[in-house]
Design a protein around this motif. Structure first.
Motif: not given
Length: 326
Positions: A21-22, A73-75, A106-108
């Protein structure tokens, strides 16, 4: 385990990593990464070691991955792990990056929370099994604490027993990785007026209490030194791993424990999706000795229970039963 079975595990691990998950990157990430980079470069300048150089190289690979993160902003961590280390929990040093970013992500998705699961005291149990030290195996089988016992023997009058146990644990883990009096004395600061004397007493007591383990470590170090700059370590299931240590003999010694833990992590990762998928859990970040997952808040306890059971069974399959997962 046959080579065909190992290949299947490897394939499934890669599939699990690709499906990670990202992460949602927090604003504090930039400052955290800058501080970590400064520390990496300082370590490299002081130590000039192969380990420090590799650590910085992996960090820079991570930076490139972060700079290409999506506009939201997701990795997506899975790709970075394959590029930077192949296996986060096999390649030394990379876990420091994971620890550095852990509190800046933080969780996506909304309504999801992080779930942690990590092996507890795995390396000491692995060392007991590998060396077949009857006294240490008996200590674990009886549910006793080898660190408390060491503290009572070495520092019986120290009032802060929690601090003593912490120092004993750090000392014992350093001993199985080849450290000597100097390093142990550092851990005893504030607990003894003569840390050098206390360190020597600790080492003598440890080696006398667990002679098979002491002999095993001595034999391994001699073999490592005789082998040159690389050394082959075999897991408890028979898989052979070539360790290129560049003259750092203690790195090759610690690999005797870490390759077993890495194999257990691979076994767990290979069936992780179906284990936690029923609870809508997802892998986020593989750590050195554990996993960071996320799950819907109402299902977080179920995901935690499932992954901890899975990891304990995976370690048993890798040859070391009884390891606790927290």
């Amino acid at each position: 385990m046959t080579q065909e079975e190992r290949d299947k595990v490897e394939q499934r691990v890669n599939e699990t990593l690709r499906g990670a998950a990202p992460l949602r990157v927090c604003e504090s990430m930039t400052a955290a990464l800058a501080a970590f980079e400064t520390q990496c470069r300082a370590d490299g300048a002081v130590k000039s070691s192969l380990d420090a150089a590799r650590r910085l190289e992996r960090f820079e690979t991570y930076q490139r991955s972060l700079s290409s993160a999506t506009a939201s902003g997701l990795l997506h961590s899975g790709g970075w792990f394959r590029e930077a280390a192949g296996r986060l929990h096999v390649k030394g040093g990379t876990q420091d990056i994971a620890n550095a970013i852990r509190h800046h992500v933080a969780p996506s998705g909304p309504g999801r929370v992080f779930v942690d699961a990590a092996y507890s005291n795995a390396h000491m149990r692995i060392a007991a099994v590998r060396s077949n030290d009857t006294a240490l195996l008996a200590m674990f089988a009886a549910g006793k604490d080898c660190y408390d016992a060491l503290g009572v023997a070495v520092l019986p009058a120290a009032p802060d027993r929690a601090a003593v146990r912490k120092a004993m644990k750090r000392s014992a883990l350093s001993l199985i990785n080849g450290s000597g009096v100097g390093k142990i004395a550092e851990y005893l600061k504030g607990l003894s007026s003569d840390t050098g004397k206390a360190a020597r007493a600790l080492i003598n007591h440890w080696n006398t209490t667990y002679p098979d383990l002491a002999a095993y470590i001595g034999d391994r170090l001699e073999a490592i030194k005789a082998a040159g700059d690389s050394f082959e370590v075999e897991t408890l299931t028979g898989r052979k791993v070539r360790i290129d240590h560049g003259g750092n003999h203690l790195t090759a010694l610690s690999a005797h424990w870490s390759v077993v833990e890495a194999e257990a992590m691979d076994l767990a990762l290979s069936i992780l999706p179906e284990t936690i998928g029923k609870h809508a859990g997802r892998l986020v970040l593989p750590m050195y000795d554990g996993l960071l997952l996320d799950a819907p808040r109402p299902r977080a306890r179920a995901v935690a229970a499932a992954v901890r059971t899975l990891m304990a069974r995976a370690m048993a399959a890798a040859g070391v039963p009884g390891v606790t997962v927290k």
